[in-house]
Structures are given as C-alpha cells and as structure tokens.
Design a protein around this motif. Sequence first.
Motif, PDB file in Angstrom:
ATOM      1  N   SER A  81       0.892  -1.312   0.085  1.00 21.22           N
ATOM      2  CA  SER A  81       0.078  -0.044   0.135  1.00 21.22           C
ATOM      3  C   SER A  81       0.910   1.266   0.071  1.00 21.22           C
ATOM      4  O   SER A  81       1.675   1.293   0.648  1.00 21.22           O
ATOM      5  N   LEU A  82       0.494   2.087  -0.795  1.00 24.48           N
ATOM      6  CA  LEU A  82       1.245   3.533  -0.866  1.00 24.48           C
ATOM      7  C   LEU A  82       0.219   4.516  -0.963  1.00 24.48           C
ATOM      8  O   LEU A  82      -0.685   4.504  -1.578  1.00 24.48           O
ATOM      9  N   THR A  83       0.613   5.670  -0.360  1.00 24.78           N
ATOM     10  CA  THR A  83      -0.255   6.898  -0.497  1.00 24.78           C
ATOM     11  C   THR A  83       0.703   7.998  -0.807  1.00 24.78           C
ATOM     12  O   THR A  83       1.895   8.103  -0.232  1.00 24.78           O
ATOM     13  N   VAL A  84       0.257   8.735  -1.818  1.00 20.88           N
ATOM     14  CA  VAL A  84       1.080   9.777  -2.436  1.00 20.88           C
ATOM     15  C   VAL A  84       0.082  11.164  -2.693  1.00 20.88           C
ATOM     16  O   VAL A  84      -1.053  10.821  -3.103  1.00 20.88           O
ATOM     17  N   ASP A  85       0.759  12.260  -2.313  1.00 20.75           N
ATOM     18  CA  ASP A  85       0.060  13.645  -2.603  1.00 20.75           C
ATOM     19  C   ASP A  85       0.080  13.956  -3.721  1.00 20.75           C
ATOM     20  O   ASP A  85       1.206  13.825  -4.522  1.00 20.75           O
ATOM     21  N   LEU A  86      -1.106  14.066  -4.648  1.00 15.92           N
ATOM     22  CA  LEU A  86      -0.880  14.767  -6.098  1.00 15.92           C
ATOM     23  C   LEU A  86      -1.510  15.953  -6.172  1.00 15.92           C
ATOM     24  O   LEU A  86      -2.370  16.362  -5.485  1.00 15.92           O
ATOM     25  N   GLU A  87      -1.058  16.707  -7.009  1.00 16.02           N
ATOM     26  CA  GLU A  87      -1.370  18.023  -7.388  1.00 16.02           C
ATOM     27  C   GLU A  87      -2.401  18.240  -8.471  1.00 16.02           C
ATOM     28  O   GLU A  87      -1.988  17.654  -9.605  1.00 16.02           O
ATOM     29  N   ILE A  88      -3.637  18.717  -8.123  1.00 16.09           N
ATOM     30  CA  ILE A  88      -4.578  18.749  -8.959  1.00 16.09           C
ATOM     31  C   ILE A  88      -5.319  19.966  -9.473  1.00 16.09           C
ATOM     32  O   ILE A  88      -6.391  20.124  -9.866  1.00 16.09           O
ATOM     33  N   SER A  89      -4.484  21.176  -9.334  1.00 18.45           N
ATOM     34  CA  SER A  89      -5.058  22.308  -9.757  1.00 18.45           C
ATOM     35  C   SER A  89      -5.323  22.465 -11.079  1.00 18.45           C
ATOM     36  O   SER A  89      -6.619  22.848 -11.610  1.00 18.45           O
ATOM     37  N   ARG A  90      -4.498  22.151 -11.872  1.00 19.37           N
ATOM     38  CA  ARG A  90      -4.891  21.782 -13.580  1.00 19.37           C
ATOM     39  C   ARG A  90      -5.805  21.206 -13.697  1.00 19.37           C
ATOM     40  O   ARG A  90      -6.883  21.611 -14.675  1.00 19.37           O
ATOM     41  N   PHE A  91      -6.027  19.904 -13.433  1.00 22.18           N
ATOM     42  CA  PHE A  91      -7.091  19.117 -13.419  1.00 22.18           C
ATOM     43  C   PHE A  91      -8.391  19.778 -13.070  1.00 22.18           C
ATOM     44  O   PHE A  91      -9.492  19.794 -13.849  1.00 22.18           O
ATOM     45  N   LEU A  92      -8.549  20.330 -12.011  1.00 26.06           N
ATOM     46  CA  LEU A  92      -9.841  21.019 -11.592  1.00 26.06           C
ATOM     47  C   LEU A  92     -10.171  22.221 -12.193  1.00 26.06           C
ATOM     48  O   LEU A  92     -11.276  22.376 -12.686  1.00 26.06           O
ATOM     49  N   LYS A  93      -9.268  22.919 -12.942  1.00 22.60           N
ATOM     50  CA  LYS A  93      -9.659  23.978 -13.581  1.00 22.60           C
ATOM     51  C   LYS A  93     -10.199  23.629 -14.979  1.00 22.60           C
ATOM     52  O   LYS A  93     -11.105  24.195 -15.293  1.00 22.60           O
ATOM     53  N   GLN A  94      -9.678  22.481 -15.670  1.00 21.79           N
ATOM     54  CA  GLN A  94     -10.120  22.074 -16.757  1.00 21.79           C
ATOM     55  C   GLN A  94     -11.645  21.562 -16.635  1.00 21.79           C
ATOM     56  O   GLN A  94     -12.241  21.412 -17.475  1.00 21.79           O
ATOM     57  N   THR A 115      -8.002   4.648  -3.482  1.00 20.07           N
ATOM     58  CA  THR A 115      -8.924   5.362  -2.448  1.00 20.07           C
ATOM     59  C   THR A 115      -8.304   6.865  -2.717  1.00 20.07           C
ATOM     60  O   THR A 115      -6.821   6.770  -2.666  1.00 20.07           O
ATOM     61  N   TRP A 116      -8.902   7.836  -2.578  1.00 23.20           N
ATOM     62  CA  TRP A 116      -8.242   9.170  -2.406  1.00 23.20           C
ATOM     63  C   TRP A 116      -9.245   9.783  -1.465  1.00 23.20           C
ATOM     64  O   TRP A 116     -10.550   9.373  -0.988  1.00 23.20           O
ATOM     65  N   GLY A 117      -8.745  11.101  -0.589  1.00 22.63           N
ATOM     66  CA  GLY A 117      -9.491  11.685   0.103  1.00 22.63           C
ATOM     67  C   GLY A 117      -9.654  13.182  -0.281  1.00 22.63           C
ATOM     68  O   GLY A 117     -10.000  13.340  -1.431  1.00 22.63           O
ATOM     69  N   LYS A 118      -9.673  14.023   0.745  1.00 24.00           N
ATOM     70  CA  LYS A 118     -10.323  15.378   0.618  1.00 24.00           C
ATOM     71  C   LYS A 118      -9.090  16.266  -0.026  1.00 24.00           C
ATOM     72  O   LYS A 118      -7.984  16.086   0.502  1.00 24.00           O
ATOM     73  N   TYR A 119      -9.299  16.844  -1.069  1.00 32.17           N
ATOM     74  CA  TYR A 119      -8.232  17.774  -1.415  1.00 32.17           C
ATOM     75  C   TYR A 119      -8.184  19.022  -0.814  1.00 32.17           C
ATOM     76  O   TYR A 119      -9.377  19.706  -0.510  1.00 32.17           O
ATOM     77  N   GLU A 120      -7.169  19.802  -0.670  1.00 36.77           N
ATOM     78  CA  GLU A 120      -7.107  21.117   0.108  1.00 36.77           C
ATOM     79  C   GLU A 120      -5.894  21.847  -0.608  1.00 36.77           C
ATOM     80  O   GLU A 120      -5.222  21.438  -1.173  1.00 36.77           O
ATOM     81  N   ARG A 121      -6.048  23.197  -0.337  1.00 39.82           N
ATOM     82  CA  ARG A 121      -5.294  24.283  -0.997  1.00 39.82           C
ATOM     83  C   ARG A 121      -3.946  24.311  -0.038  1.00 39.82           C
ATOM     84  O   ARG A 121      -3.815  24.201   1.145  1.00 39.82           O
ATOM     85  N   LEU A 130      -1.376  12.562 -16.046  1.00 38.15           N
ATOM     86  CA  LEU A 130      -2.504  12.678 -16.808  1.00 38.15           C
ATOM     87  C   LEU A 130      -3.210  14.027 -16.124  1.00 38.15           C
ATOM     88  O   LEU A 130      -4.013  14.496 -16.727  1.00 38.15           O
ATOM     89  N   LEU A 131      -3.175  13.989 -14.773  1.00 38.03           N
ATOM     90  CA  LEU A 131      -3.818  15.272 -14.053  1.00 38.03           C
ATOM     91  C   LEU A 131      -3.334  16.578 -14.597  1.00 38.03           C
ATOM     92  O   LEU A 131      -4.122  17.541 -14.392  1.00 38.03           O
ATOM     93  N   ASP A 132      -1.933  16.446 -14.901  1.00 38.40           N
ATOM     94  CA  ASP A 132      -1.464  17.691 -15.172  1.00 38.40           C
ATOM     95  C   ASP A 132      -1.830  18.322 -16.519  1.00 38.40           C
ATOM     96  O   ASP A 132      -1.951  19.349 -17.001  1.00 38.40           O
ATOM     97  N   ALA A 133      -2.129  17.141 -17.474  1.00 44.09           N
ATOM     98  CA  ALA A 133      -2.472  17.337 -18.831  1.00 44.09           C
ATOM     99  C   ALA A 133      -3.338  16.544 -19.259  1.00 44.09           C
ATOM    100  O   ALA A 133      -3.437  15.793 -20.341  1.00 44.09           O
ATOM    101  N   PRO A 134      -4.693  16.416 -18.737  1.00 43.66           N
ATOM    102  CA  PRO A 134      -5.718  15.601 -19.331  1.00 43.66           C
ATOM    103  C   PRO A 134      -6.327  15.668 -20.658  1.00 43.66           C
ATOM    104  O   PRO A 134      -6.307  17.002 -20.979  1.00 43.66           O
ATOM    105  N   GLU A 135      -6.738  14.875 -21.432  1.00 43.33           N
ATOM    106  CA  GLU A 135      -7.159  15.157 -22.789  1.00 43.33           C
ATOM    107  C   GLU A 135      -8.892  15.247 -22.440  1.00 43.33           C
ATOM    108  O   GLU A 135      -9.700  14.607 -22.436  1.00 43.33           O
ATOM    109  N   ILE A 136      -9.164  16.653 -22.019  1.00 43.65           N
ATOM    110  CA  ILE A 136     -10.468  16.909 -21.799  1.00 43.65           C
ATOM    111  C   ILE A 136     -10.852  17.941 -22.872  1.00 43.65           C
ATOM    112  O   ILE A 136     -10.179  19.022 -23.458  1.00 43.65           O
ATOM    113  N   SER A 137     -12.080  17.558 -23.566  1.00 45.66           N
ATOM    114  CA  SER A 137     -12.591  18.717 -24.494  1.00 45.66           C
ATOM    115  C   SER A 137     -13.762  19.421 -24.108  1.00 45.66           C
ATOM    116  O   SER A 137     -14.336  19.179 -22.962  1.00 45.66           O
TER     117      SER A 137
END
Length: 220
Positions: free
Chosen positions: A35-48, A174-180, A213-220
């Motif tokens: 089991s491994l838990t890592v903090d990921l940065e999702i600012s760009r993902f949320l914006k898109q 699994t993921w938890g709550k995101y925070e600034r 992927l979260l940094d550059a998702p293929e979102i139209s």
Amino acid sequence: MNDNFCPSHTVVELDTWERGPVFRHFIDDLRCVMSLTVDLEISRFLKQLSASGFRFYPAMIWAVSNVLNAHAEFRYGWDDQGRLVLWDRIEPYYAHFHPDRETFAKLVTPFSSDLETFHRRFLEDRTRYAALDHFDLTDVPPNTFDVSCLPWVRYRSFDMHIFDSGTYLAPVVTWGKYEREGDRTILPVSLNIHHAVADGFHLSRFFLELQELLDAPEIS
C-alpha cells in the motif's frame, strides 16, 4: 451482462510467464499486499474540469482507470475456473454515497478512454441505480477493480486490509479530501495491490503517470 462490459482475457501460463516464480512465491509462501499513499497536485485538473462542466468524482475515476488499464500488472485476476488470467480491460467498481441515508451503493460503469463518454455513462448509472444500497447490484463483471473516496478528510495514509484467502489481485484505489497549499491543490491518493502481481516500481509508476495525466488531461 451489460454489452458495454468486455470481460475477455488471456489465461496466464505460469511455467512460461517471466513473473511466474515471483507470483508463486507471493501466493504460495508469503501472501502480502503493498500500500502506498502519495499527494498529487490537481490544480490544473480541477480548472479544466470546471471549464468543461465535468464533475470531479467520475473524472477522477476515469483518470485512475486510464492509468490502471495501461499496464498488465493491474489487470490480473481469476476466471470462473480458478485460472490466473490477464483481463483485456478492467472496470471501476466504485462506491456511490447516499448522504441522506449515510449509506453507499457499489456500482460498475463501463470504462471508456474518452472522458465525455465515461462521464455520461456514470451519470446515467447514478440515476438508473439511485434506489440501490450496498452490494445490491447483481450485474457485476469479474474484471473489476475497487475504487472509492473519503472526501471528508485529508489523510496521510490509508490501508485496505482484505481478509479473504489472500488471493485478491485487483487494485484498490482510494483518495481523500483535496485542500489548498499555497498555489497548489493537493489530493491524497492510495493504491493497494497484491505483491504477487506488482512491485514497488509498479506502484511508483502508477502515481507518476497519474500525475502526468492530471497535469495534462485530454478534456474537450
């Protein structure tokens, strides 16, 4: 079974599989889960997502499913004859929370590499199965992985201990709550996987590719 599901597979021949000796060791001699838990940065993902009108939970399930389906180590399982198989594709078996009842339903939405398609399917399934609770869904394909979230708390680690015979091979995400944090938005993400099919390298690659992927998702 839903025609969108695709439970096709290849039977694994342990005697010729290059990971065969490692698999046998962690199945026959030392059954264990990493089991491994890592903090990921999702600012760009949320914006898109906000700009495109997509909701975070199904979009995050889509992102995780994309990375898991790209690698064989996350697609192993057992067929109905007890044979080790490599699924062509795995489907997200996710928790859908009912806040009014404080209960959840476990649902499966067929994966698509196209976010718009998956997002539409997710919303349709949420409406179709709105009355279901817990494990009432009967049309569950065998080629699934487990995914859920704890959006109420930002955690530092999360372990899911599965007390079966020690042969559950599918990923548990699994993921938890995101925070600034300053100008960054941080999301804790956890992955559990049986050591018979994956090593620390594979866990690390999952998080690195998910971040990409979260940094550059293929979102139209």
